[in-house]
Scaffold this motif. Structure first.
Motif, mmCIF file in Angstrom:
data_model
loop_
_atom_site.group_PDB
_atom_site.id
_atom_site.type_symbol
_atom_site.label_atom_id
_atom_site.label_comp_id
_atom_site.label_asym_id
_atom_site.label_seq_id
_atom_site.Cartn_x
_atom_site.Cartn_y
_atom_site.Cartn_z
ATOM 1 N N TYR A 137 0.801 -1.215 0.000
ATOM 2 C CA TYR A 137 0.000 0.000 0.000
ATOM 3 C C TYR A 137 0.839 1.273 0.000
ATOM 4 O O TYR A 137 0.298 2.373 0.067
ATOM 5 N N THR A 171 -3.187 -8.876 -0.876
ATOM 6 C CA THR A 171 -2.610 -7.967 -1.870
ATOM 7 C C THR A 171 -1.617 -8.700 -2.776
ATOM 8 O O THR A 171 -1.537 -8.411 -3.976
ATOM 9 N N THR A 183 -9.545 -2.205 -2.913
ATOM 10 C CA THR A 183 -8.611 -2.153 -1.793
ATOM 11 C C THR A 183 -8.035 -0.744 -1.718
ATOM 12 O O THR A 183 -8.623 0.201 -2.247
ATOM 13 N N GLU A 184 -6.861 -0.602 -1.095
ATOM 14 C CA GLU A 184 -6.213 0.697 -0.950
ATOM 15 C C GLU A 184 -5.680 1.188 -2.303
ATOM 16 O O GLU A 184 -5.211 0.406 -3.122
ATOM 17 N N SER A 225 -3.050 2.759 -3.577
ATOM 18 C CA SER A 225 -1.700 2.624 -4.103
ATOM 19 C C SER A 225 -1.425 1.256 -4.718
ATOM 20 O O SER A 225 -0.486 1.110 -5.506
ATOM 21 N N MET A 226 -2.226 0.255 -4.383
ATOM 22 C CA MET A 226 -2.043 -1.060 -4.995
ATOM 23 C C MET A 226 -2.084 -0.966 -6.504
ATOM 24 O O MET A 226 -1.217 -1.500 -7.212
ATOM 25 N N CYS A 285 -11.198 3.380 -5.349
ATOM 26 C CA CYS A 285 -10.472 2.842 -4.208
ATOM 27 C C CYS A 285 -10.621 3.757 -2.993
ATOM 28 O O CYS A 285 -11.140 4.867 -3.095
ATOM 29 N N CYS A 326 -5.730 4.644 2.675
ATOM 30 C CA CYS A 326 -5.423 4.357 4.082
ATOM 31 C C CYS A 326 -4.624 5.531 4.642
ATOM 32 O O CYS A 326 -3.479 5.762 4.229
#
Length: 344
Positions: free
Chosen positions: A66, A256, A275-276, A278-279, A296, A299
């Motif tokens: 992340y 992830t 998900t977050e 930056s993935m 998204c 976090c």
């Protein structure tokens, strides 16, 4: 699966600048899709300093999936999900570990490397799951359910791990539960992860705790349906910390690392990672042929990491993460039991 980043060959960058005209051009090539060329000269001095300090301190940087691309693809030595970072931390050949992630990850690295110095650049990088349960809560559950094994998600404090039988991550939770050969298991603190594991292990009764990830709990099935309506044929991949009805609307669910492997192996033309944020950026940096649709959530704790505070951590050797020796041995045992499951 942990991996180290590799330079990516690029042509001219936006704005007409050639990579060779910028500082650290080979490193910039790795992130040129996500970092504007005009911003790079402001980032390069910190990156250069971090690379130098790592050599001087005999340090490595462990970065969670992340982390933003300017950390993930430039200064990190080992990247991955919580399971990968825990596994890799055991064999790190360094005197100093800098954890670019959240506090429980740094604690886990310290548990597995008691003789090494473990640093976290920002002590405020917490976790809603870790905050949702205490060691006293676990002792209360053990008294309420005598004899029922307690599986604790790695997203918890060392004090909570110390009260548990073994740990799990989203990448190995199913295997960990099955390894116990028990008819009933307490799985804490992530309620949604436990419910999603229950769907895969119907032969075991899984008791839950009402803890949630503040990133993943906000996704809804309507979000998935809206994306499918706007992008027909899109592949939807959800993290198992999402509510079960969100996972049910998705095409695949996994940690992830599993998400990353799925995208790289299946190579869908369009994909949504539930998900977050930056993935998607981190996978897209090395897979420009895949289009990432990004409804998204960010976090706030992961985003407390920056090149500047990583540099400061190495310059000042702060903030050092320690674990009370009175509970470290028991907490370490819970993590080591988790890591041993793979070998069975």
């Amino acid at each position: 699966m942990a991996a180290t980043s590799q330079p990516v060959s690029r042509g001219p960058v936006p704005g007409g600048l050639a990579p060779q005209s910028l500082p650290l051009p080979e490193i910039f090539a790795r992130v040129s899709r996500h970092v504007p060329a005009i911003e790079w000269p402001a980032l390069a001095p910190d990156i250069e300093a971090i690379l130098r300090l790592k050599r001087e301190r005999n340090a490595v940087i462990l970065a969670h999936n992340y982390q933003a691309p300017e950390i993930f693809h430039t200064v990190a030595d080992i990247v991955g999900d919580s399971l990968a970072l825990a596994r890799e931390a055991v064999s790190v050949d360094a005197d100093v570990i800098v954890l670019a992630g959240v506090h429980f990850m740094a604690e886990t690295a310290k548990l597995l490397n008691p003789a090494k110095t473990v640093l976290i650049p920002d002590m405020g990088a917490g976790c809603s799951l870790a905050d949702s349960i205490t060691a006293e809560d676990v002792r209360g559950l053990r008294a309420r359910y005598p004899g029922v094994p307690i599986v604790t998600y790695v997203n918890t404090s060392a004090a909570v791990k110390a009260e548990s039988d073994l740990c799990c991550t989203s990448g190995n939770a199913v295997e960990v539960v099955r390894s116990l050969n028990a008819p009933r298991v307490l799985m804490i603190p992530d309620e949604f992860l436990a419910q999603n594991v229950q769907a895969e292990v119907p032969e075991v009764e899984i008791l839950t705790w009402a803890g949630h990830c503040e990133v993943h709990e906000r996704f809804t099935p309507a979000d998935i349906r809206d994306v499918r309506e706007s992008y027909p044929g899109v592949t939807v991949i959800a993290h198992p910390e999402c509510p079960p009805d969100v996972v049910a609307e998705s095409d695949f669910s996994g940690s992830t690392a599993m998400m990353m492997n799925f995208v790289i192996e299946k190579r869908p033309a369009q994909v949504v990672l539930v998900t977050e944020c930056s993935m998607a950026d981190n996978i897209a940096a090395q897979n420009p042929d895949i289009e990432f649709i990004k409804p998204c959530n960010m976090c706030p704790h992961m985003k407390r990491m920056s090149l500047k505070n990583i540099r400061r951590a190495l310059e000042t050797m702060t903030h050092e993460v320690t674990v009370d020796p009175a509970l470290a041995e028991r907490a370490r045992a819970a993590v080591e039991r988790m890591l041993a499951v793979r070998a069975r």
